[in-house]
Design a protein around this motif. Sequence first.
Motif, PDB file in Angstrom:
ATOM      1  N   ASP A   1       0.848  -1.191   0.000  1.00  0.00           N
ATOM      2  CA  ASP A   1       0.000   0.000   0.000  1.00  0.00           C
ATOM      3  C   ASP A   1       0.886   1.243   0.000  1.00  0.00           C
ATOM      4  O   ASP A   1       1.582   1.508   0.988  1.00  0.00           O
ATOM      5  CB  ASP A   1      -0.908  -0.006   1.230  1.00  0.00           C
ATOM      6  N   LEU A   2       0.882   1.993  -1.086  1.00  0.00           N
ATOM      7  CA  LEU A   2       1.721   3.195  -1.164  1.00  0.00           C
ATOM      8  C   LEU A   2       1.307   4.262  -0.153  1.00  0.00           C
ATOM      9  O   LEU A   2       2.085   5.175   0.126  1.00  0.00           O
ATOM     10  CB  LEU A   2       1.713   3.771  -2.581  1.00  0.00           C
ATOM     11  N   ASN A   3       0.136   4.121   0.454  1.00  0.00           N
ATOM     12  CA  ASN A   3      -0.248   5.046   1.527  1.00  0.00           C
ATOM     13  C   ASN A   3       0.651   4.873   2.757  1.00  0.00           C
ATOM     14  O   ASN A   3       0.691   5.738   3.620  1.00  0.00           O
ATOM     15  CB  ASN A   3      -1.719   4.856   1.915  1.00  0.00           C
ATOM     16  N   ASP A   4       1.365   3.756   2.834  1.00  0.00           N
ATOM     17  CA  ASP A   4       2.305   3.511   3.927  1.00  0.00           C
ATOM     18  C   ASP A   4       3.669   4.142   3.680  1.00  0.00           C
ATOM     19  O   ASP A   4       4.539   4.104   4.549  1.00  0.00           O
ATOM     20  CB  ASP A   4       2.506   2.003   4.133  1.00  0.00           C
ATOM     21  N   PHE A   5       3.872   4.707   2.492  1.00  0.00           N
ATOM     22  CA  PHE A   5       5.207   5.167   2.112  1.00  0.00           C
ATOM     23  C   PHE A   5       5.794   6.173   3.102  1.00  0.00           C
ATOM     24  O   PHE A   5       6.953   6.046   3.498  1.00  0.00           O
ATOM     25  CB  PHE A   5       5.207   5.772   0.708  1.00  0.00           C
ATOM     26  N   HIS A   6       5.033   7.150   3.521  1.00  0.00           N
ATOM     27  CA  HIS A   6       5.555   8.187   4.422  1.00  0.00           C
ATOM     28  C   HIS A   6       6.106   7.572   5.707  1.00  0.00           C
ATOM     29  O   HIS A   6       7.210   7.914   6.148  1.00  0.00           O
ATOM     30  CB  HIS A   6       4.459   9.214   4.743  1.00  0.00           C
ATOM     31  N   TYR A   7       5.366   6.646   6.298  1.00  0.00           N
ATOM     32  CA  TYR A   7       5.788   6.031   7.554  1.00  0.00           C
ATOM     33  C   TYR A   7       6.957   5.071   7.337  1.00  0.00           C
ATOM     34  O   TYR A   7       7.858   4.976   8.167  1.00  0.00           O
ATOM     35  CB  TYR A   7       4.605   5.345   8.234  1.00  0.00           C
ATOM     36  N   PHE A   8       6.939   4.369   6.209  1.00  0.00           N
ATOM     37  CA  PHE A   8       8.074   3.528   5.852  1.00  0.00           C
ATOM     38  C   PHE A   8       9.330   4.383   5.699  1.00  0.00           C
ATOM     39  O   PHE A   8      10.402   4.045   6.211  1.00  0.00           O
ATOM     40  CB  PHE A   8       7.801   2.769   4.543  1.00  0.00           C
TER      41      PHE A   8
ATOM     42  N   THR B   1      10.924   2.053  -5.472  1.00  0.00           N
ATOM     43  CA  THR B   1       9.796   1.728  -4.599  1.00  0.00           C
ATOM     44  C   THR B   1       8.554   1.556  -5.459  1.00  0.00           C
ATOM     45  O   THR B   1       8.208   2.461  -6.223  1.00  0.00           O
ATOM     46  CB  THR B   1       9.560   2.841  -3.554  1.00  0.00           C
ATOM     47  N   VAL B   2       7.911   0.403  -5.340  1.00  0.00           N
ATOM     48  CA  VAL B   2       6.702   0.129  -6.109  1.00  0.00           C
ATOM     49  C   VAL B   2       5.641  -0.490  -5.210  1.00  0.00           C
ATOM     50  O   VAL B   2       5.954  -1.060  -4.164  1.00  0.00           O
ATOM     51  CB  VAL B   2       6.977  -0.811  -7.305  1.00  0.00           C
ATOM     52  N   GLN B   3       4.398  -0.386  -5.654  1.00  0.00           N
ATOM     53  CA  GLN B   3       3.303  -1.053  -4.954  1.00  0.00           C
ATOM     54  C   GLN B   3       3.066  -2.403  -5.611  1.00  0.00           C
ATOM     55  O   GLN B   3       3.105  -2.524  -6.840  1.00  0.00           O
ATOM     56  CB  GLN B   3       2.031  -0.218  -5.016  1.00  0.00           C
ATOM     57  N   VAL B   4       2.830  -3.422  -4.782  1.00  0.00           N
ATOM     58  CA  VAL B   4       2.532  -4.766  -5.264  1.00  0.00           C
ATOM     59  C   VAL B   4       1.195  -5.218  -4.688  1.00  0.00           C
ATOM     60  O   VAL B   4       0.740  -4.692  -3.681  1.00  0.00           O
ATOM     61  CB  VAL B   4       3.650  -5.763  -4.887  1.00  0.00           C
ATOM     62  N   SER B   5       0.595  -6.210  -5.325  1.00  0.00           N
ATOM     63  CA  SER B   5      -0.729  -6.648  -4.884  1.00  0.00           C
ATOM     64  C   SER B   5      -0.679  -7.574  -3.676  1.00  0.00           C
ATOM     65  O   SER B   5      -1.690  -7.769  -3.008  1.00  0.00           O
ATOM     66  CB  SER B   5      -1.463  -7.335  -6.030  1.00  0.00           C
ATOM     67  N   GLY B   6       0.474  -8.154  -3.393  1.00  0.00           N
ATOM     68  CA  GLY B   6       0.581  -9.042  -2.240  1.00  0.00           C
ATOM     69  C   GLY B   6       2.000  -9.548  -2.078  1.00  0.00           C
ATOM     70  O   GLY B   6       2.819  -9.435  -2.985  1.00  0.00           O
ATOM     71  N   LEU B   7       2.264 -10.110  -0.904  1.00  0.00           N
ATOM     72  CA  LEU B   7       3.570 -10.697  -0.606  1.00  0.00           C
ATOM     73  C   LEU B   7       3.371 -12.138  -0.158  1.00  0.00           C
ATOM     74  O   LEU B   7       2.252 -12.569   0.121  1.00  0.00           O
ATOM     75  CB  LEU B   7       4.295  -9.866   0.461  1.00  0.00           C
TER      76      LEU B   7
END
Length: 138
Positions: free
Chosen positions: A93-100, A116-122
């Motif tokens: 979720d790129l919305n987590d980027f700031h905290y990451f 840095t990219v967004q993925v659908s799952g890990l």
Amino acid sequence: MKRKVLAGADTPAPMAHYCQGVLAGDTVYAAGQIASDYKTGVPPEARQDPAFPYYGSNIQKQARYILNNLRSVLQAGGCDLKDVVKSQVFLTDLNDFHYFDQVWREFFPAPPPRTTVQVSGLLVPGCKVEIDLTAVLP
């Protein structure tokens, strides 16, 4: 070229068929790490404590867990985080980027190049980020 398989002293062994890292010549390639102990999923130290919902976040705890594990792999190859020359980050979720990114700055005061990219799952449910690093011997 000389090649050596690496395993971090403090890094959980993956269940899938891959190694934690490889030293090839003067370069250490650390495999992508997620916040999993590969036994119970996301371990308690990488999860936000429900009793303290305003203290830290899952993404920050997972990022710290992963970066500490990656440091262990790099150290097994004779490097440390200061020797990283390339990084890749996969966020669910790129919305987590700031905290990451706040945690990233703690580990990398002088940041290496990063994708840095967004993925659908890990691989493991509940994991929010995967990171792999490339470093060169000092």
